[in-house]
Design an enzyme around this catalytic site. Structure first.
Site, PDB file in Angstrom:
ATOM      1  N   ASP A  65       0.866  -1.180   0.000  1.00  0.00           N
ATOM      2  CA  ASP A  65       0.000   0.000   0.000  1.00  0.00           C
ATOM      3  C   ASP A  65       0.907   1.235   0.000  1.00  0.00           C
ATOM      4  O   ASP A  65       2.140   1.128   0.107  1.00  0.00           O
ATOM      5  CB  ASP A  65      -0.985  -0.013   1.178  1.00  0.00           C
ATOM      6  CG  ASP A  65      -2.204   0.876   0.894  1.00  0.00           C
ATOM      7  OD1 ASP A  65      -2.153   1.692  -0.050  1.00  0.00           O
ATOM      8  OD2 ASP A  65      -3.211   0.773   1.613  1.00  0.00           O
TER       9      ASP A  65
HETATM   10  C1  BGC Z   1      -5.052   3.298   0.207  1.00  0.00           C
HETATM   11  C2  BGC Z   1      -5.188   2.321  -0.935  1.00  0.00           C
HETATM   12  C3  BGC Z   1      -5.027   3.041  -2.251  1.00  0.00           C
HETATM   13  C4  BGC Z   1      -3.670   3.736  -2.254  1.00  0.00           C
HETATM   14  C5  BGC Z   1      -3.342   4.430  -3.545  1.00  0.00           C
HETATM   15  C6  BGC Z   1      -3.817   4.160   0.095  1.00  0.00           C
HETATM   16  O1  BGC Z   1      -3.816   5.191   1.018  1.00  0.00           O
HETATM   17  O2  BGC Z   1      -5.047   2.586   1.420  1.00  0.00           O
HETATM   18  O3  BGC Z   1      -6.409   1.655  -0.855  1.00  0.00           O
HETATM   19  O4  BGC Z   1      -5.155   2.139  -3.306  1.00  0.00           O
HETATM   20  O5  BGC Z   1      -3.668   4.684  -1.208  1.00  0.00           O
HETATM   21  O6  BGC Z   1      -4.081   5.570  -3.725  1.00  0.00           O
END
Ligand code: BGC
Length: 746
Positions: free
Chosen positions: A277
Site C-alpha cells: 500500500d
Molecule cells: C489506500 C489504498 C489506495 C492507495 C493508492 C492508500 O492510502 O489505502 O487503498 O489504493 O492509497 O491511492
C-alpha cells in the site's frame, strides 16, 4: 514482404495463444517474462519493482528503465509521452503499467461499493466494473486498486463505504464479480484492466474502527472469515493483490511472511503480483517493526511483496541487500517475473499507447443506465407504513434536507475522476417528475451541509412542511465523512439533522426519509418518527433518476443490507454471524434498565448476554430489506436427509409473490452447524439468488450446496467438515426462521 512476414508471425502467435489451455497460456507469458528477464541488468530489474506517483519522476529515470508502474498520471498525453520513452528510448522497451484508484466507477460513478453489495446482484456489479474499466482504459489506466474486499463489522470505520460488508460469502461473490468486470473476457482487450484485491489482510478488523489500527484476530477467524474472499478472487484470476497498512497480531501485513508468502503464495499457489500500500513498506519503521528503511525493504522482500508503492526503499536498498547476501537474486527475479507477466497478459508490449478515440465516450447513456440500475438495486427499504410508493393523489410535495441537492456528496468517497457536474440530484429529478405530473414541488435545504449545527430558514421549513401533502427528507452524511481515515466515533446523523426532522414531523404530515451515507447510521429515533425510510447510501451519478423511480414505484426496492445496522454505537461489533454463547439473550431474559428495582441484588442466575439499555438485537439485521410487494416463503426442502463429505446438497426453496407489485427478491440460504469442536456461529450465509417474481407468481429456487463448503478451521488449523446435524435456513433476511435439518455422516 516484410509486412507479410510480420502478419504470418502475428497469426502464428495468435494461433499458439488461442490453442493453448489456460495453464499453458500462463506458461507462455511467464516464459516470455523469463526470456526478457535474462536480458535485464540488476538496475533494470529493480526498476520494475518501483511504482512512482505521477509527476514525481524524470524522463531520464524512465529511459534508464527505473520505473515499472506509475500511479495517478491521468493525462493521456503525458502517459503516452512516458510510455514512448519506456518503449522506444529505454534499452529493453518495457512498457509502464499505469494505475489509479478506480473504486466505484471512473467518470460514470456507480454507488459506493457497500451500496453495490446491497444489490446482491453479482451480474450487475460485474457490469458496473466493466463500465469503470472501459472508461478508465480510455484514459490510459490499465490497473485499478479495486476491489476492496476487507470484511468489517464496524460502521465507525470510514472505509466501510469502500468494502462489501460484513459477510465473507457475500463479499467473495461480489468481489469476484468486480474482478470479472474489470478484467473482462480477454485480458489483452483494450478495455480490460488489471484488478487488485485489497487490502491483504484484516484491514477492516481495525480496533475500534479507527483506520490503520491493529487487527487482533485468531488465525481460525482469519482463515474462516477474512481470507475466503481473497482466495475466491485469486481463483477468479485477479492479477494483483495489495497488502494492508495494519499489523495483524503484531506483524504488519506488508512484512508478513506468514500471510503473503506462506498463505498466498505457497498455500494458494498465487502467481500474480503483490504491491504494497502507499508507503506501507517504510511505515514498518513507524510501526516499530523495522529499525530503518533498509530493514523494512528486506522484510517486504522476504514476504514476497513485488512492487513498492510511492516510497523508495526498494530502489535505494535492494542492491545493497543483494550484495551483502541478505536477499537472493532469485527473490528479485521472481518479483520481476510476476510483474512482467502481468504486463504481457494485459497485452501492453503489443499495445502500449492509448488513443481515447478507440473507446466509447465516457458517461454515455449505456454507462449511465448501468449506474442508475445499480443505484436502484442498492437502495434498501427499511420501513414503509404504506405511504410508498407515492400515490398519484399526492399533489404537493415538500423536499427538504441537505442531501436533496448535493451533487458532490451523492457520489461518495474515492471519486478521483467523477465530477459533480455530471450528477443528477434527487431535487432535479423530482422537479422534472413534478412538472410532468402536475405536482407542486416545494424545496428548502434546511441545513447548508450535513454537519451544519443551525437550521437555515426555519420558517420556510415549517411553512412548506405544512403546505405539503407529503414531505421527502434527504438526510445523511456528506461524502467526506466516510472513506480513508474518515472514521466516526458517533454514527448518529451529524449536525442539526435530528432537529430538522423534529421540525418537519411537527407538521403532522406524512414523512419519507431518504438516507444518503457511506456507512450504517444509528437513526432509530429518526425512523420511528417517519412513515417510510429508504437507505440509498451514496448512490453515485444517477442518484436522482434512481430514487425518483423508486419513490414513485416505477420499480420496487430490492436492496438488502450487506451489514448489520446497530441501534446504538455502543453495540458495535454487532453482526449476524455471531456465536451463540453459553447464555444467549431472549426478549424474555432481557432485563431492561427501566425495570430494575431500586437496590436490586446482583444475581448470577438467569442472566444472559445483552445490554441493559439497548438489549441484544440490532436496528436491522444483515440481509434485511423490504419491498413494495410481499413474499411468502412456503417451504424449504433438501433432496436427502443424510450426506457424505463429498456430496452436494440440493436445497429447494419455494416462494410466492403475495403482494400487489412485480418485484425482485434476494433469496438467502444460511447454514448452522449444530455442534462443532469450535463453537459455531448461529448461522452463516452459504448462498443467495436474486429472483424476479410477478404479482402472484410462484418460484422454486434451487441451491446446490457442496458439503465441503460447510467446514471451518479447527484448533489444529485444519479445514474440516465435522459430521453431525446441520440446520439449513432460507428467507429474505438473516433473521429468517424457515428451516430444515440434515445430517453429515462420517
Ligand atoms: C489506500 C489504498 C489506495 C492507495 C493508492 C492508500 O492510502 O489505502 O487503498 O489504493 O492509497 O491511492
Amino acid at each position: 514482404m516484410r509486412n507479410f512476414t510480420i502478419i504470418i508471425k502475428v497469426l502464428l502467435f495468435s494461433f499458439t495463444i488461442l490453442s493453448c489451455s489456460p495453464g499453458e497460456k500462463e506458461n507462455t507469458f511467464e516464459k516470455k517474462a523469463d526470456k526478457l528477464l535474462q536480458k535485464m541488468t540488476l538496475d533494470e530489474k529493480i526498476g520494475q519493482l518501483v511504482q512512482k506517483n505521477g509527476g514525481s519522476f524524470s524522463d531520464s529515470l524512465v529511459k534508464a528503465g527505473g520505473i515499472g508502474s506509475v500511479l495517478n498520471e491521468i493525462s493521456v498525453e503525458r502517459q503516452n509521452h512516458i510510455q514512448r520513452i519506456a518503449m522506444e528510448d529505454s534499452r529493453l522497451g518495457i512498457p509502464i503499467l499505469f494505475a489509479r484508484d478506480v473504486i466505484h466507477g471512473f467518470n460514470t460513478i456507480m454507488p459506493i461499493p457497500l451500496a453495490q453489495a446491497a444489490t446482491w446482484n453479482p451480474a450487475l456489479i460485474e457490469q458496473g466494473a466493466r463500465v469503470a474499466a472501459t472508461e478508465a482504459a480510455s484514459s490510459g489506466i490499465k490497473w485499478t486498486f479495486s476491489p476492496m474486499i476487507d470484511i468489517t463489522r464496524d460502521p465507525r470505520w470510514g472505509r466501510i463505504a469502500e468494502c462489501l460488508g460484513e459477510d465473507s460469502y457475500l463479499t467473495s461473490e461480489m468481489g469476484a464479480a468486480m474482478v470479472r468486470g474489470y478484467q473482462g473476457d480477454k485480458l489483452s482487450d483494450k478495455t480490460s484492466i488489471a484488478a487488485c484485491v485489497k487490502h491483504f489482510a484484516a484491514y477492516g478488523w481495525a480496533e475500534g474502527g479507527r483506520d490503520y489500527n491493529t487487527a487482533n484476530i485468531p488465525e481460525n477467524d482469519l482463515r474462516d472469515i477474512v481470507l475466503p474472499p481473497f482466495k475466491r478472487c485469486a481463483a477468479e484470476g485477479a492479477l494483483s493483490f495489495m497488502t494492508s497498512f495494519n499489523d495483524i497480531n503484531g506483524v504488519p501485513a506488508t512484512g508478513n511472511e506468514f500471510l503473503v508468502k506462506d498463505i498466498l503464495r505457497n498455500e494458494w499457489d498465487y502467481t500474480g503480483m503483490v504491491v504494497s500500500d502507499w508507503v506501507s513498506i517504510i511505515q514498518m519503521v513507524t510501526h516499530g517493526f523495522a529499525p530503518d528503511e533498509k530493514a523494512s525493504a528486506l522484510l517486504a522482500m522476504n514476504a514476497t511483496v513485488d512492487m513498492e508503492m510511492a516510497s523508495t526503499s526498494y530502489e535505494t536498498y535492494l542492491k545493497e541487500l543483494l550484495d551483502e547476501g541478505s536477499i537472493s537474486q532469485k527473490q528479485i527475479d521472481n518479483a520481476v517475473r510476476r510483474i512482467l507477466t502481468v504486463k504481457y497478459k494485459l497485452g501492453l508490449f503489443e499495445s502500449p499507447y492509448t488513443n481515447p478515440d478507440d473507446f466509447p465516450e465516457p458517461l454515455n447513456n449505456e454507462h449511465l443506465a448501468v449506474s442508475k440500475k445499480a443505484a436502484i438495486e442498492s437502495a434498501v427499504l427499511l420501513k414503509n407504513d404504506g405511504i410508498l410508493p407515492v400515490s398519484e393523489k399526492i399533489k404537493t410535495v415538500a423536499v427538504i434536507g441537505p442531501l436533496a441537492d448535493a451533487p458532490h456528496d451523492q457520489l461518495g468517497t474515492w471519486i478521483f475522476d467523477g465530477s459533480k457536474n455530471n450528477s443528477v440530484t434527487p431535487l432535479e429529478s423530482l422537479s422534472e417528475k413534478a412538472k410532468s405530473n402536475g405536482i407542486t414541488l416545494l424545496y428548502e435545504r434546511g441545513l447548508k451541509i450535513s454537519r451544519s449545527k443551525e437550521i437555515s430558514f426555519p420558517e420556510k421549513v415549517k411553512s412548506i412542511s405544512k403546505q405539503a401533502d407529503l414531505i421527502i427528507l434527504f438526510l445523511g452524511e456528506e461524502s467526506i465523512l466516510s472513506g480513508e481515515s474518515h472514521c466516526r466515533a458517533d454514527i448518529d446523523l451529524p449536525g442539526a439533522q435530528e432537529e430538522l426532522v423534529n421540525m418537519v414531523t411537527a407538521s403532522g404530515k406524512p414523512v419519507i426519509a431518504v438516507f444518503m451515507a457511506g456507512r450504517p447510521l444509528t437513526v432509530e429515533n429518526v425512523i420511528e418518527k417517519t412513515n417510510a425510510a429508504l437507505y440509498a447510501w451514496h448512490p453515485g451519478t444517477m442518484a436522482g433518476p434512481a430514487l425518483t423511480d423508486l419513490l414513485w414505484g416505477a420499480v420496487s426496492p430490492s436492496g438488502k443490507l450487506p451489514v448489520t445496522f446497530p441501534r446504538h454505537v455502543g453495540q458495535i461489533p454487532i453482526y449476524y454471524s455471531h456465536r451463540t454463547t453459553g447464555k444467549p439473550a431472549t426478549n424474555e431474559t432481557w432485563e431492561h434498565i427501566d425495570d430494575i428495582p431500586v437496590e436490586a441484588p446482583q444475581l448470577s442466575i438467569g442472566n444472559t448476554s445483552h445490554y441493559l439499555d439497548y438489549g441484544f438485537e440490532p436496528m436491522f439485521p444483515f440481509g434485511y430489506g423490504l419491498s413494495y410487494t410481499t413474499f411468502e416463503y412456503q417451504s424449504i426442502e433438501t433432496d436427502k436427509t443424510a450426506y457424505s463429505a463429498t456430496d452436494t446438497i440440493q436445497v429447494s426453496v419455494k416462494l410466492i409473490n403475495t403482494g400487489n407489485y412485480n418485484a425482485a427478491e434476494v433469496v438467502q440460504l444460511y447454514v448452522h452447524d449444530k455442534v462443532a469442536s469450535r463453537a459455531p456461529a448461529v448461522k452463516q450465509l452459504k448462498g443467495f439468488k436474486k429472483v424476479f417474481l410477478k404479482q402472484g407468481e410462484k418460484k422454486t429456487v434451487i441451491f446446490n450446496l457442496p458439503v465441503s463448503s460447510l467446514g471451518f478451521h479447527n484448533l489444529a488449523m485444519k479445514y474440516m467438515v465435522e459430521p453431525g446435524e446441520f440446520e439449513i435456513m432460507a428467507g429474505g433476511s438473516s433473521d429468517t426462521t424457515l428451516e430444515t435439518g440434515i445430517v453429515i455422516e462420517n
